[in-house]
Design a protein around this motif. Structure first.
Motif, PDB file in Angstrom:
ATOM      1  N   SER A 149     -13.245  -4.115   0.317  1.00 53.17           N
ATOM      2  CA  SER A 149     -11.826  -3.274   0.436  1.00 53.17           C
ATOM      3  C   SER A 149     -11.965  -1.878   0.315  1.00 53.17           C
ATOM      4  O   SER A 149     -12.179  -1.683  -1.698  1.00 53.17           O
ATOM      5  CB  SER A 149     -10.532  -4.133  -0.519  1.00 53.17           C
ATOM      6  OG  SER A 149     -10.369  -5.686   0.695  1.00 53.17           O
ATOM      7  N   TYR A 184      -5.428  -5.075   3.213  1.00 52.71           N
ATOM      8  CA  TYR A 184      -7.042  -5.801   3.716  1.00 52.71           C
ATOM      9  C   TYR A 184      -7.592  -6.661   3.050  1.00 52.71           C
ATOM     10  O   TYR A 184      -7.786  -7.923   4.577  1.00 52.71           O
ATOM     11  CB  TYR A 184      -8.021  -4.527   3.085  1.00 52.71           C
ATOM     12  CG  TYR A 184      -9.410  -4.592   3.752  1.00 52.71           C
ATOM     13  CD1 TYR A 184      -9.341  -3.422   5.283  1.00 52.71           C
ATOM     14  CD2 TYR A 184     -10.566  -4.810   3.745  1.00 52.71           C
ATOM     15  CE1 TYR A 184     -10.978  -3.240   6.017  1.00 52.71           C
ATOM     16  CE2 TYR A 184     -11.794  -4.871   4.170  1.00 52.71           C
ATOM     17  CZ  TYR A 184     -11.968  -4.145   5.437  1.00 52.71           C
ATOM     18  OH  TYR A 184     -12.738  -4.568   5.848  1.00 52.71           O
ATOM     19  N   ASP A 210       1.021  -1.296  -0.020  1.00 47.15           N
ATOM     20  CA  ASP A 210      -0.791   0.169  -0.132  1.00 47.15           C
ATOM     21  C   ASP A 210       0.428   1.111  -0.208  1.00 47.15           C
ATOM     22  O   ASP A 210       0.815   2.732  -1.056  1.00 47.15           O
ATOM     23  CB  ASP A 210      -1.088   0.005   0.747  1.00 47.15           C
ATOM     24  CG  ASP A 210      -1.991  -1.115   1.254  1.00 47.15           C
ATOM     25  OD1 ASP A 210      -2.389  -1.034   0.125  1.00 47.15           O
ATOM     26  OD2 ASP A 210      -2.303  -1.532   2.064  1.00 47.15           O
ATOM     27  N   PHE A 255     -14.359  -5.175   8.689  1.00 48.30           N
ATOM     28  CA  PHE A 255     -13.012  -6.515   8.461  1.00 48.30           C
ATOM     29  C   PHE A 255     -13.074  -7.196   9.511  1.00 48.30           C
ATOM     30  O   PHE A 255     -12.586  -8.225   8.950  1.00 48.30           O
ATOM     31  CB  PHE A 255     -12.299  -5.479   9.411  1.00 48.30           C
ATOM     32  CG  PHE A 255      -9.831  -5.986   9.457  1.00 48.30           C
ATOM     33  CD1 PHE A 255      -9.460  -6.050   8.617  1.00 48.30           C
ATOM     34  CD2 PHE A 255     -10.296  -6.360  10.879  1.00 48.30           C
ATOM     35  CE1 PHE A 255      -8.504  -6.571   8.670  1.00 48.30           C
ATOM     36  CE2 PHE A 255      -8.800  -6.867  11.225  1.00 48.30           C
ATOM     37  CZ  PHE A 255      -7.740  -7.431   9.516  1.00 48.30           C
ATOM     38  N   THR A 273      -7.343 -10.064   6.131  1.00 45.99           N
ATOM     39  CA  THR A 273      -8.787 -10.708   6.430  1.00 45.99           C
ATOM     40  C   THR A 273      -8.714 -12.497   6.152  1.00 45.99           C
ATOM     41  O   THR A 273      -8.898 -12.978   6.811  1.00 45.99           O
ATOM     42  CB  THR A 273      -9.690 -10.105   5.774  1.00 45.99           C
ATOM     43  OG1 THR A 273      -9.590 -10.111   4.152  1.00 45.99           O
ATOM     44  CG2 THR A 273      -9.736  -9.255   6.543  1.00 45.99           C
ATOM     45  N   PHE A 283      -8.907   3.313   9.772  1.00 44.08           N
ATOM     46  CA  PHE A 283      -9.947   2.277  11.149  1.00 44.08           C
ATOM     47  C   PHE A 283     -10.179   2.833  11.410  1.00 44.08           C
ATOM     48  O   PHE A 283     -11.118   2.095  12.176  1.00 44.08           O
ATOM     49  CB  PHE A 283      -8.196   1.218  11.506  1.00 44.08           C
ATOM     50  CG  PHE A 283      -8.115  -0.320  10.518  1.00 44.08           C
ATOM     51  CD1 PHE A 283      -9.253  -1.254  10.527  1.00 44.08           C
ATOM     52  CD2 PHE A 283      -7.254  -0.271   9.694  1.00 44.08           C
ATOM     53  CE1 PHE A 283      -9.009  -2.058   9.977  1.00 44.08           C
ATOM     54  CE2 PHE A 283      -7.188  -1.195   8.682  1.00 44.08           C
ATOM     55  CZ  PHE A 283      -7.840  -2.120   8.730  1.00 44.08           C
ATOM     56  N   ILE A 291      -6.934   0.608   1.561  1.00 42.60           N
ATOM     57  CA  ILE A 291      -5.370  -0.292   2.001  1.00 42.60           C
ATOM     58  C   ILE A 291      -5.824  -1.831   1.586  1.00 42.60           C
ATOM     59  O   ILE A 291      -6.052  -2.815   1.806  1.00 42.60           O
ATOM     60  CB  ILE A 291      -5.713  -0.572   3.593  1.00 42.60           C
ATOM     61  CG1 ILE A 291      -7.897  -0.056   2.991  1.00 42.60           C
ATOM     62  CG2 ILE A 291      -5.288   1.186   4.159  1.00 42.60           C
ATOM     63  CD1 ILE A 291      -8.001  -0.714   5.137  1.00 42.60           C
ATOM     64  N   ARG A 292      -6.190  -2.307  -0.009  1.00 38.87           N
ATOM     65  CA  ARG A 292      -6.416  -2.558   0.177  1.00 38.87           C
ATOM     66  C   ARG A 292      -5.584  -3.881  -0.695  1.00 38.87           C
ATOM     67  O   ARG A 292      -5.441  -5.383  -1.239  1.00 38.87           O
ATOM     68  CB  ARG A 292      -6.638  -2.375  -2.030  1.00 38.87           C
ATOM     69  CG  ARG A 292      -7.674  -3.949  -2.864  1.00 38.87           C
ATOM     70  CD  ARG A 292      -8.194  -3.726  -4.234  1.00 38.87           C
ATOM     71  NE  ARG A 292      -9.311  -3.090  -3.491  1.00 38.87           N
ATOM     72  CZ  ARG A 292      -9.651  -1.621  -3.825  1.00 38.87           C
ATOM     73  NH1 ARG A 292      -9.323  -1.294  -4.857  1.00 38.87           N
ATOM     74  NH2 ARG A 292     -10.976  -1.167  -3.981  1.00 38.87           N
ATOM     75  N   VAL A 335     -15.225   0.486   7.783  1.00 41.66           N
ATOM     76  CA  VAL A 335     -14.921  -0.357   7.255  1.00 41.66           C
ATOM     77  C   VAL A 335     -13.778  -1.191   8.751  1.00 41.66           C
ATOM     78  O   VAL A 335     -13.924  -2.365   8.277  1.00 41.66           O
ATOM     79  CB  VAL A 335     -13.670   0.369   7.271  1.00 41.66           C
ATOM     80  CG1 VAL A 335     -12.423  -0.100   7.629  1.00 41.66           C
ATOM     81  CG2 VAL A 335     -13.729   1.430   6.173  1.00 41.66           C
TER      82      VAL A 335
END
Length: 419
Positions: free
Chosen positions: A345, A353, A82, A229, A357, A220, A349-350, A225
């Motif tokens: 996502s 994220y 990121d 998450f 997860t 976050f 933050i793809r 989000v």
């Protein structure tokens, strides 16, 4: 119904430019070789136990450590991606897990093997999130379903290659030679990645982030989000239990539980991994038209009907059929996941994220193989399969039905704190 399905498959599969094809091929090869290296251990658990003079149950701790380390890899490589983009972290990740794989072939004790498999888990954990993000960010939204299914089945393809490698290499070089060979294919993914340009979605998002100076922690702070998450971690825990409870112990069941030869186990593995690849591609493509959640729930509920055939068959034909159908449906549901997680996502933050997860789900599901082996030692393999698989499939269906989806969302256009 058949004609529209195949027409839809044709429409989703075609029309990529060179850069999109290279990005997808890079992600597919990286994930395939990652899975290939992971499943090498599954095929040689009994051989390693004999070599080190220990029990199969103790060797299965290696798979637990690999799965437990994957969230750490997803976190480290995801945050890096990121910040600097997808390509460089992906290439470093491939080189790292390749080096650890070679070292595994030279392990001198069970302790050394366990340490190396933990390190390998860091590399394995980093690869999926970055590869999926890069591929899905480049693939057009209208084609994500098909390519999501195909990408995720790199896992089954890796399993299939591992089965064939076990069959060809082990008789000549033993289990150690298998791990040394396991590093070579990763160089292919490394080569392809040199031909892939950076994600345009990341470049757009990074430009906006530089202007707003929004760090990870502030993203976050968005309750939406954060709630999503934790939901996705729970969902991926159920998904990983579903996958590992139907795959990891199966070669041991065929060899140790039913007394078949290693070649027999490999033959069955080839059959059920073909089922996995077909199921992943078809269900992934169908999710583009019928919805991500509907495709997953339907696959999980149909898999429940296959459990008796999968767990209690004894003849070759029924074993092959049960395993084929189970993996067709289990990996069919999994075929939706690359598209589903990346669509769920935030742009900012793809890289982090979806991978974290997914891999946190792996962490919580890491106990599966030792747990199933322990249950099998007490009650037999059919019971061990059934008592884990049935509640897990119900959990996958229920959690998916209770969640949401973002099918077809356009990447790179969300507000920085959007969920």
């Amino acid at each position: 119904m058949a004609v529209p399905l195949f027409a839809d498959l044709r429409d989703q599969a075609g029309g990529l430019n060179r850069d999109q094809r290279n990005a997808f091929l890079a992600a597919l090869l990286g994930w395939s070789m990652d899975a290939f290296d992971y499943f090498l251990l599954v095929f040689v658990i009994t051989e390693i136990a004999e070599d080190f003079g220990t029990s199969v149950e103790k060797v299965t701790v290696a798979t637990l450590l690999t799965l437990a380390a994957r969230p750490l890899g997803a976190l480290l490589f995801g945050l890096w991606a990121d910040k600097v983009g997808r390509r460089i972290p992906l290439m470093v990740d491939v080189m790292f897990y390749s080096a650890v794989e070679v070292a595994t072939g030279f392990a001198t004790s069970l302790t050394m093997l366990l340490v190396l498999r933990f390190l390998y888990g860091i590399g394995m954990g980093g690869e999926w999130g970055l590869g999926a993000s890069l591929a899905m960010e480049k693939i057009p939204a209208s084609k994500r379903g098909f390519y999501s299914g195909l990408l995720q089945q790199g896992y089954a393809l890796g399993y299939l290659i591992a089965a064939l490698a076990y069959l060809v290499i082990t008789p000549f070089f033993g289990w150690r030679g298998l791990f040394v060979f396991g590093a070579a294919p990763a160089l292919i993914a490394l080569y392809v990645r040199y031909r892939v340009s950076e994600s345009e979605v990341w470049e757009r998002t990074n430009s906006r982030l530089k202007a707003t100076r929004t760090p990870l922690r502030s993203v976050f702070l968005d309750p939406k989000v954060l709630r999503r998450f934790f939901y996705l971690v729970l969902l991926m825990t159920a998904f990983n239990f579903m996958s590992h409870s139907t795959q990891d112990l199966y070669p041991t069941f065929l060899k140790k539980g039913l007394g078949h030869s290693p070649h027999y186990a490999v033959a069955i593995a080839v059959i059920y991994n073909i089922g996995a690849i077909i199921g992943g591609v078809l269900v992934g493509a169908l999710s583009q038209s019928y919805g991500r959640r509907r495709a997953i729930v339907t696959s999980a509920l149909l898999a429940l009907l296959v459990v008796p055939l999968f767990a209690y068959s004894r003849t070759t034909a029924m074993l092959a059929l049960g395993a084929f159908l189970m993996q067709f449906l289990v990996q069919g549901a999994w075929g939706v996941i690359p598209a589903h997680l990346t669509e769920m996502s935030p742009d900012a933050i793809r890289g982090f994220y979806p991978g974290v997860t997914y891999q946190l789900g792996n962490l919580f599901a890491a106990i599966n193989l030792p747990l199933q082996e322990h249950i099998a030692n007490a009650h037999g393999y059919p019971y061990a399969f059934t008592v884990v698989i049935v509640p897990v499939l119900l959990a996958v269906a229920a959690l998916t039905a209770l969640g949401r989806e973002a099918r077809g969302i356009e990447f790179g256009r969300q507000p920085v704190t959007a969920g």
